[in-house]
Design an enzyme around this catalytic site. Structure first.
Site, PDB file in Angstrom:
ATOM      1  N   LYS A 224       0.820  -1.219   0.000  1.00  0.00           N
ATOM      2  CA  LYS A 224       0.000   0.000   0.000  1.00  0.00           C
ATOM      3  C   LYS A 224       0.853   1.267   0.000  1.00  0.00           C
ATOM      4  O   LYS A 224       2.037   1.244   0.300  1.00  0.00           O
ATOM      5  CB  LYS A 224      -1.000  -0.038   1.162  1.00  0.00           C
ATOM      6  CG  LYS A 224      -2.166  -0.994   0.814  1.00  0.00           C
ATOM      7  CD  LYS A 224      -3.270  -1.000   1.826  1.00  0.00           C
ATOM      8  CE  LYS A 224      -4.404  -1.904   1.303  1.00  0.00           C
ATOM      9  NZ  LYS A 224      -5.411  -2.178   2.322  1.00  0.00           N
ATOM     10  N   ARG A 264      -3.354 -10.192   4.553  1.00  0.00           N
ATOM     11  CA  ARG A 264      -3.802 -10.277   3.151  1.00  0.00           C
ATOM     12  C   ARG A 264      -2.704  -9.707   2.282  1.00  0.00           C
ATOM     13  O   ARG A 264      -2.345  -8.533   2.434  1.00  0.00           O
ATOM     14  CB  ARG A 264      -5.102  -9.485   3.011  1.00  0.00           C
ATOM     15  CG  ARG A 264      -5.674  -9.407   1.607  1.00  0.00           C
ATOM     16  CD  ARG A 264      -6.902  -8.493   1.622  1.00  0.00           C
ATOM     17  NE  ARG A 264      -7.469  -8.320   0.311  1.00  0.00           N
ATOM     18  CZ  ARG A 264      -7.001  -7.491  -0.609  1.00  0.00           C
ATOM     19  NH1 ARG A 264      -5.945  -6.747  -0.360  1.00  0.00           N
ATOM     20  NH2 ARG A 264      -7.589  -7.404  -1.784  1.00  0.00           N
TER      21      ARG A 264
HETATM   22  N1  PMM Z   1      -7.660  -3.573   0.928  1.00  0.00           N
HETATM   23  C1  PMM Z   1      -7.910  -3.659  -0.382  1.00  0.00           C
HETATM   24  C2  PMM Z   1      -8.869  -4.585  -0.854  1.00  0.00           C
HETATM   25  N2  PMM Z   1      -9.507  -5.408  -0.013  1.00  0.00           N
HETATM   26  N3  PMM Z   1      -9.906  -6.182   2.167  1.00  0.00           N
HETATM   27  C3  PMM Z   1      -9.654  -6.100   3.474  1.00  0.00           C
HETATM   28  N4  PMM Z   1     -10.310  -6.920   4.334  1.00  0.00           N
HETATM   29  N5  PMM Z   1      -8.782  -5.209   3.988  1.00  0.00           N
HETATM   30  C4  PMM Z   1      -8.097  -4.333   3.201  1.00  0.00           C
HETATM   31  O1  PMM Z   1      -7.324  -3.507   3.730  1.00  0.00           O
HETATM   32  C5  PMM Z   1      -8.317  -4.389   1.804  1.00  0.00           C
HETATM   33  C6  PMM Z   1      -9.246  -5.337   1.313  1.00  0.00           C
HETATM   34  C7  PMM Z   1      -7.204  -2.764  -1.338  1.00  0.00           C
HETATM   35  O2  PMM Z   1      -6.010  -3.320  -1.752  1.00  0.00           O
HETATM   36  P1  PMM Z   1      -5.784  -4.113  -3.141  1.00  0.00           P
HETATM   37  O3  PMM Z   1      -6.073  -3.159  -4.244  1.00  0.00           O
HETATM   38  O4  PMM Z   1      -4.401  -4.535  -3.039  1.00  0.00           O
HETATM   39  O5  PMM Z   1      -6.701  -5.301  -3.196  1.00  0.00           O
END
Ligand code: PMM
Length: 284
Positions: A224, A264
C-alpha cells in the site's frame, strides 16, 4: 502481543493465516489487469495456494484511492466463475465485495468468507446475506467510497485509534443486530482506507486496541501507498508498488507476531515464511 483469535468456522494452522489476493480488475494499484481473464485468475489462485496461501481473496472491484465503481453485473461476471472454479478445487475462497448480491452469488458458488471492505455500510443488505449464509464476515473500517475516502474530512479524527475502534464496533453491532453470529465476525482496521500515511502507522502500532474488540483480526497492508511513502526517494518519488515487497514482509512479520488472525498479501511465498517465523517467535 495479544491473544491470536482463530475463526472457528475455518481451518486454522495455529498461526497467522495467509490470504493471497487475486484482483480480477483492470485497475487495482498493484495487480490490476494481470488476472482479468478468468482462467488466468484461477491459475493465479491455485499458484497462490501452492505457494502457501491458506485463503484466496477474489475481488472484482478496485478500491484503490480515487477508483470509480463498477456496476454489479460487471463485478459479478468477473468474480463468480473464478470463485466457483477455485472452490471446486477445494480452495478456501473469500469474496472481496461490498455488494449483497455479489456476496450471495459468490457464496452460492462456493465462497467461504465474505470480505466487505465497507463493513456493511455500502450495502446494508449484505448483513442479511452474511446472517443467512452463516459464513465468516470481515468487517473493515470504512468511511466512504474510494472516490472520496482520502478527502480531508474523510481522514479527520478527534482521536484516531479510539475513533476507528468505536466506528468498527458500531459496524460489528449492526452486523450482529442483523443476525450475524459473533463466531462469524472478523475485524480489519482498514489500512489505507480513510487513513493518511502516518495514520496507518499509528493504527498498526495499536493493533492490540483492535484485538480488544474480541474478534479475529485481519490486516491488509501489502504494497500500500504508505509503504511507498516511507521508502520514497529524497525527491519525494514514491517507491513503486512492485518494490514494496520487503516492506510488506516486515509488516507481515510484525503483525503476525502481534497476534493477527490473518494477513492479506499479493505475493505469498515469503509472507508464508514470515508468518511461520512470527509464530515461532510468539512461542518463544
Ligand atoms: N484492501 C484492499 C482490498 N480489499 N480487504 C480487506 N479486508 N482489507 C483491506 O485492507 C483491503 C481489502 C485494497 O487493496 P488491493 O487493491 O491490493 O486489493
Amino acid at each position: 502481543m495479544f491473544e491470536r483469535r482463530a475463526v472457528p468456522l475455518l481451518p486454522d494452522a495455529g498461526r497467522c493465516q495467509v490470504m493471497g489476493v487475486v484482483n480480477v480488475t483492470p485497475d487495482s494499484f498493484s495487480d490490476g489487469g494481470r488476472w482479468l481473464d478468468a482462467e488466468d485468475a484461477v491459475r493465479r489462485g491455485i499458484a497462490l495456494v501452492e505457494s502457501g496461501a491458506d485463503i484466496v481473496d477474489v475481488g472484482g472491484e478496485s478500491t484503490r484511492p480515487g477508483a470509480q465503481r463498477v456496476d454489479a453485473a460487471t463485478e459479478l461476471a468477473r468474480v463468480e466463475p473464478v470463485v466457483r472454479a477455485l472452490s471446486e478445487r477445494g480452495v478456501v475462497v473469500s469474496v472481496d465485495t461490498m455488494r449483497a448480491e455479489v456476496a450471495e452469488r459468490a457464496v452460492a458458488a462456493g465462497a467461504r468468507i465474505i470480505n466487505d471492505v465497507s463493513g456493511g455500510l455500502a450495502d446494508p443488505d449484505i448483513l442479511q446475506v452474511a446472517a443467512r449464509t452463516g459464513v465468516p464476515y470481515v468487517v473493515m473500517h470504512w468511511r466512504g467510497h474510494s472516490a472520496r475516502m482520502q478527502d480531508e474530512d474523510a481522514t479527520a479524527y478527534a482521536d484516531l485509534v479510539p475513533d476507528v475502534v468505536a466506528e468498527l464496533r458500531r459496524s460489528v453491532e449492526a452486523a450482529l443486530a442483523a443476525g450475524v453470529r459473533p463466531e462469524q465476525v472478523v475485524v480489519d482496521p482498514g489500512i489505507g482506507f480513510s487513513k493518511r500515511g502516518d495514520q496507518n502507522w499509528t493504527v498498526l502500532s495499536h493493533l492490540a486496541a483492535f484485538a480488544e474488540l474480541g474478534y479475529p483480526l485481519l490486516v491488509a497492508a501489502s504494497r500500500k501507498r504508505f509503504l511507498g511513502e516511507l521508502l520514497a526517494e529524497p525527491d519525494g518519488v514514491l517507491r513503486d508498488p512492485l518494490h514494496r515487497e520487503a516492506a510488506t514482509l516486515a509488516v507481515t512479520a510484525l503483525t503476525a507476531a502481534a497476534g493477527a488472525w490473518a494477513i492479506r498479501v499479493h505475493e505469498v511465498p515469503d509472507n508464508a515464511d514470515a508468518v511461520r517465523v512470527a509464530e515461532r517467535w510468539r512461542r518463544g
